[in-house]
Write an enzyme that holds these catalytic residues in place. Structure first.
Site, short mmCIF file in Angstrom:
data_model
loop_
_atom_site.label_atom_id
_atom_site.label_comp_id
_atom_site.label_asym_id
_atom_site.label_seq_id
_atom_site.Cartn_x
_atom_site.Cartn_y
_atom_site.Cartn_z
N MET A 24 0.84 -1.20 0.00
CA MET A 24 0.00 0.00 0.00
C MET A 24 0.87 1.24 0.00
SD MET A 24 -2.78 -1.24 2.82
CE MET A 24 -1.49 -2.06 3.77
N THR A 25 0.55 2.19 -0.85
CA THR A 25 1.28 3.45 -0.91
C THR A 25 1.17 4.19 0.41
OG1 THR A 25 0.87 3.64 -3.28
CG2 THR A 25 1.47 5.65 -2.11
N GLN A 99 8.15 -4.62 -3.40
CA GLN A 99 7.40 -4.41 -4.64
C GLN A 99 8.11 -3.35 -5.47
OE1 GLN A 99 3.59 -2.17 -5.14
NE2 GLN A 99 2.69 -4.19 -5.46
N HIS A 165 4.91 -4.87 -9.83
CA HIS A 165 3.61 -4.20 -9.77
C HIS A 165 3.11 -4.00 -11.20
CE1 HIS A 165 0.24 -2.08 -8.47
NE2 HIS A 165 0.77 -1.14 -7.70
N GLY A 166 2.39 -5.01 -11.68
CA GLY A 166 1.83 -4.95 -13.02
C GLY A 166 0.36 -4.63 -13.01
N ALA A 167 -0.11 -3.99 -11.93
CA ALA A 167 -1.53 -3.69 -11.76
C ALA A 167 -1.76 -2.19 -11.72
CB ALA A 167 -2.04 -4.33 -10.46
N TYR A 170 -0.26 0.86 -14.05
CA TYR A 170 1.11 1.34 -14.14
C TYR A 170 1.79 0.77 -15.38
CZ TYR A 170 0.17 3.09 -9.48
OH TYR A 170 -0.39 3.74 -8.42
N ARG A 222 1.86 -8.84 -9.57
CA ARG A 222 0.52 -8.34 -9.23
C ARG A 222 -0.13 -7.77 -10.49
NH1 ARG A 222 -1.99 -4.45 -4.43
NH2 ARG A 222 -3.70 -5.89 -4.09
#
Length: 367
Positions: A24-25, A99, A165-167, A170, A222
């Site tokens: 989570m950012t 990540q 992070h492929g969700a 992005y 992801r």
């Protein structure tokens, strides 16, 4: 209870239980990307129960950031900071997964100091979206190498794995999406051609792990199953893509959706549960991590009847001791909301606390 059982990934990394902390950012790093003491405390506190912590996304090069004060993994000067982050998580008893990402067109010139980049010059469908410039062929190769180098830094820092992070639209997703990828070279075209970039990144990372890792080191991916845009990623596209990822023999797939039992975001008539479709398609080839609004022990146990692993996001922010309370039978003591009165007790970095409490409807916030 199923959630307390260990699970071993293909790489040989054993997760001590089946609950992960979702990435989570938190926008709480220093301006240069080094982690802060507040971040280390935040992660260490939440690593004392769950089996694995996946960090907020770390930028792989200077064009990658999508938020202010995000974690940096773009150069070797960040390795000491990354080492402190890995050690803070592992000191809590959890496996540490970094990540890594590139925001692509989801960034902006104010943050980067230059025009954002993407697969093509198509802006995102959001307010004030900037038009990106397409990455050149040479830049694509450099970006692939940058993902690999960020992985090397994670290995040298002592992490137990990385998650791509492929969700969330992005850069990796931008190359796969027919909305953002209008290229006519080898990096664009039909659905299989649009897989080329993310699959090349996976290949480069696997080579890096084989070269540098001296202990089990996991690679996860992801992804978001669908896009609302037209044209956009469909479930049929995703099923082809995750089978290609399964062919690469990575350690896990991490779904990114808001609700665990969600149906299609493209077609309200299609109520088939996305996670179930994904599990049925490739679940016998690699583990699926389910996510999305899971809060209670009952919800987690029910989710684990469908997938082998779950990640918790809001629940872990609202209650750092979620796992300990769940394991000891004190489910009724798990905090069901973010309580303003407990601000000093939760070890939430001030920037994250401000974000949560200033965005209506994001979290359940009570006094």
């Amino acid at each position: 209870m199923k959630f307390t059982q260990p699970f071993t990934l293909r790489s040989g990394l054993t997760l001590k239980n089946r609950v992960l902390m979702a990435p989570m950012t938190i926008s709480s790093s220093q301006a240069n990307g080094d982690v802060t003491e507040e971040e280390l405390m935040y992660y260490n506190r939440r690593a004392r129960g769950v089996g694995t912590v996946i960090t907020a996304c770390a930028s792989i090069n200077e064009l990658a950031p999508g938020f202010t004060h995000s974690i940096g993994a773009e150069c070797d000067e960040r390795i000491p900071s990354l080492t402190r982050l890995a050690q803070a998580i592992q000191a809590g008893g959890a496996s540490a997964i970094l990540q890594i990402f590139h925001a692509g067109r989801m960034s902006n010139a104010t943050l980067l100091g230059t025009q954002p980049v993407s697969a093509s010059n198509i802006p995102a469908l959001r307010p004030n979206a900037e038009t990106p410039r397409p990455l050149t062929l040479a830049e694509i190769e450099t970006t692939i190498a940058d993902f690999a180098q960020a992985t090397r830094r994670a290995i040298e820092a002592g992490f137990d794995g990385i998650e791509l992070h492929g969700a969330n639209t992005y850069l990796l997703q931008q190359f796969f999406s027919p909305h953002s990828n209008r290229r006519t070279d080898q990096w664009g075209g039909d659905v299989k051609a649009r897989m080329a970039f993310p699959l090349a990144v996976v290949d480069a990372i696997k080579e890096t792990i084989a070269k540098y890792a001296t202990k089990p080191f996991a690679i996860g991916y992801r992804f978001s199953p669908e896009e609302r845009e037209e044209p956009g990623i469909t479930m049929d596209d995703t099923l082809l893509f995750i089978n290609a990822l399964a062919d690469k023999e990575i350690d896990y797939l991490h779904v990114s959706i808001n609700q665990f039992h969600a149906g299609s975001m493209r077609d309200a008539q299609d109520t088939r549960v996305r996670i179930q479709l994904i599990q049925e398609a490739v679940g016998d080839r690699m583990p699926i991590i389910g996510v999305g609004g899971l809060q209670t022990v009952e919800q987690v146990e029910e989710a684990l009847t469908l997938v082998p692993l779950v990640s918790l996001g809001h629940a872990m922010i609202m209650d750092p001791e979620w796992y300990q309370k769940a394991e000891s039978g004190q489910q009724d003591k798990i905090y069901p909301a973010l309580y303003r009165s407990k601000e000093k007790e939760l070890d939430i970095p001030p920037p994250l606390w401000t974000m949560i409490t200033n965005v209506p409807g994001w979290f359940k916030v009570e006094s």
